[in-house]
Design a protein around this motif. Structure first.
Motif, mmCIF file in Angstrom:
data_model
loop_
_atom_site.group_PDB
_atom_site.id
_atom_site.type_symbol
_atom_site.label_atom_id
_atom_site.label_comp_id
_atom_site.label_asym_id
_atom_site.label_seq_id
_atom_site.Cartn_x
_atom_site.Cartn_y
_atom_site.Cartn_z
ATOM 1 N N VAL A 147 0.857 -1.187 0.000
ATOM 2 C CA VAL A 147 0.000 0.000 0.000
ATOM 3 C C VAL A 147 0.897 1.241 0.000
ATOM 4 O O VAL A 147 1.689 1.444 0.928
ATOM 5 N N GLU A 148 0.789 2.030 -1.040
ATOM 6 C CA GLU A 148 1.535 3.284 -1.111
ATOM 7 C C GLU A 148 0.692 4.408 -0.518
ATOM 8 O O GLU A 148 -0.505 4.497 -0.788
ATOM 9 N N ALA A 149 1.308 5.249 0.282
ATOM 10 C CA ALA A 149 0.606 6.385 0.887
ATOM 11 C C ALA A 149 1.481 7.619 0.791
ATOM 12 O O ALA A 149 2.689 7.554 1.019
ATOM 13 N N ASP A 150 0.877 8.721 0.446
ATOM 14 C CA ASP A 150 1.598 9.996 0.381
ATOM 15 C C ASP A 150 0.575 11.111 0.439
ATOM 16 O O ASP A 150 -0.610 10.909 0.123
ATOM 17 N N GLU A 151 1.018 12.278 0.838
ATOM 18 C CA GLU A 151 0.126 13.423 0.924
ATOM 19 C C GLU A 151 0.496 14.453 -0.128
ATOM 20 O O GLU A 151 1.641 14.512 -0.583
ATOM 21 N N THR A 152 -0.477 15.237 -0.525
ATOM 22 C CA THR A 152 -0.255 16.365 -1.415
ATOM 23 C C THR A 152 -1.019 17.559 -0.852
ATOM 24 O O THR A 152 -1.867 17.401 0.038
ATOM 25 N N HIS A 265 8.305 1.956 -3.703
ATOM 26 C CA HIS A 265 8.235 3.296 -4.274
ATOM 27 C C HIS A 265 6.845 3.851 -4.016
ATOM 28 O O HIS A 265 5.946 3.137 -3.552
ATOM 29 N N VAL A 266 6.667 5.130 -4.305
ATOM 30 C CA VAL A 266 5.349 5.776 -4.164
ATOM 31 C C VAL A 266 4.941 6.419 -5.493
ATOM 32 O O VAL A 266 4.209 7.402 -5.523
ATOM 33 N N GLN A 267 5.401 5.839 -6.583
ATOM 34 C CA GLN A 267 5.146 6.442 -7.884
ATOM 35 C C GLN A 267 3.683 6.299 -8.314
ATOM 36 O O GLN A 267 3.154 7.168 -9.015
ATOM 37 N N GLY A 271 1.525 9.542 -9.134
ATOM 38 C CA GLY A 271 0.855 9.678 -10.427
ATOM 39 C C GLY A 271 -0.612 10.028 -10.263
ATOM 40 O O GLY A 271 -1.166 10.815 -11.031
ATOM 41 N N TYR A 272 -1.238 9.444 -9.237
ATOM 42 C CA TYR A 272 -2.640 9.776 -8.950
ATOM 43 C C TYR A 272 -2.769 11.236 -8.543
ATOM 44 O O TYR A 272 -3.703 11.930 -8.956
ATOM 45 N N HIS A 273 -1.816 11.728 -7.732
ATOM 46 C CA HIS A 273 -1.807 13.147 -7.363
ATOM 47 C C HIS A 273 -1.768 14.033 -8.612
ATOM 48 O O HIS A 273 -2.516 15.020 -8.709
ATOM 49 N N GLN A 274 -0.906 13.699 -9.539
ATOM 50 C CA GLN A 274 -0.751 14.524 -10.739
ATOM 51 C C GLN A 274 -2.019 14.517 -11.583
ATOM 52 O O GLN A 274 -2.440 15.558 -12.102
ATOM 53 N N ARG A 275 -2.639 13.353 -11.730
ATOM 54 C CA ARG A 275 -3.872 13.283 -12.522
ATOM 55 C C ARG A 275 -4.988 14.090 -11.851
ATOM 56 O O ARG A 275 -5.763 14.773 -12.518
#
Length: 322
Positions: A147-152, A265-267, A271-275
């Motif tokens: 599970v990748e997790a990151d904030e924007t 990785h969190v790519q 990528g979801y953030h960018q979309r």
């Protein structure tokens, strides 16, 4: 109209000229749309139909109002229809609902959606957030595997508010301080390698372990491997709840590293953030209070998960994952 009179009227249709035929079609099209919407509502709601007041499952028909069948509850005596207790209750112009659902799939701004279906822009805006009220709740029950997790972050916006608690910005403006501050809305996105995605607007400013406990923990399989950047909040959260955790040091230029047979990785989540941010540009600014609706809307569109107006409207009146 009685059957003999209808048959006589129907037999004369071939003698109509072109403009007359188009006039008949224009008159019948809204009624055909209304029948389609009413049939869809009945199909979606009838399997689990119950009284919205007491939850009783026993009811009987009690007339028709506003093009919908009404029912009377045998337990409490209250009357209701299939939209009672849903976000679409008391909305008018049902014949246009499916056409409007298609404008959501096409990601049209408010004014373009209003022009396409022939309603006022205020109606289109109100419908947008009524339709998205339950669409944003249609999420996977659990994230598994890696599970990748990151904030924007997005600049806080009070677009549409009558009163501001800060000086107004010109054309959206920018934060008065550099870096992460209380002027930014924090959006957490977690995504497993199967494409299942959850997200949440955690608040203003930097992400904390307490926010992860509130928004991520209920949806995270305890056997999952959490892949994040080097933010200390993820490390503290994982240690407290004994969740396997691997981090990549993006500041040091490390994008991908191997942990056994798995690539960490969190790519995918980035990528979801960018979309999401590229998609938001078409709306020329989104108020912070509506961000959860737009996150749910984007999840519905991502990977063409919802492919038809009928499917989107079905979710709008009945949450799938409950």
């Amino acid at each position: 109209m009685k059957t003999p009179r209808f048959k006589s009227w129907f037999a004369r249709l071939p003698v109509l000229n072109g403009p007359q035929r188009r006039q008949v079609l224009d008159a019948l099209r809204p009624l055909a749309g209304l029948d389609q919407v009413v049939a869809l509502i009945d199909q979606v709601r009838s399997p689990g139909r119950c009284c919205p007041s007491c939850g009783g499952a026993r009811c009987h028909r009690h007339g028709v109002a506003n093009d919908l069948q009404r029912f009377r509850c045998c337990a409490c005596g209250r009357t209701f229809n299939d939209l009672s207790g849903t976000p679409l209750a008391r909305l008018r112009l049902k014949a246009k609902w499916l056409e409007y659902s298609q404008t959501l799939l096409d990601s049209l701004p408010v004014r373009k959606a209003a022009d396409r279906i022939g309603v006022h822009r205020n109606t289109a805006f109100r419908w947008r957030h009524r339709f998205l009220t339950w669409v944003k709740l249609d999420r996977p029950a659990c994230l598994t595997g890696i599970v990748e997790a990151d904030e924007t972050f997005l600049l806080e916006s009070q677009k549409g508010s009558r009163k501001l608690d800060r000086p107004a910005r010109r054309r959206g403006g920018r934060a008065s301080t550099r870096g992460i501050s209380r002027e930014l809305d924090c959006i957490l996105v977690a995504r497993d390698r199967h494409g299942n995605t959850i997200d949440a607007v955690t608040g203003r400013g930097a992400l904390t372990a307490a926010q992860l406990e509130r928004d991520l923990l209920p949806k995270l399989d305890r056997q999952a491997l959490l892949a994040t950047d080097s933010n200390a909040a993820y490390r503290a959260f994982s240690r407290k709840h004994k969740i396997a955790h691997e981090a990549v040091n993006l500041r040091a230029g490390v994008r991908v590293r191997n942990a056994g047979t798995s690539a960490i990785h969190v790519q995918n989540v980035n990528g979801y953030h960018q979309r999401f941010k590229a998609w938001l540009l078409g709306f020329r600014g989104v108020a912070s209070r509506y961000l959860p609706n737009y996150l749910g809307w984007r999840w519905a569109l991502d990977g063409r998960r919802i492919k038809s107006a009928e499917q989107l409207m079905s979710i709008a009146i009945e949450v799938i994952n409950t």
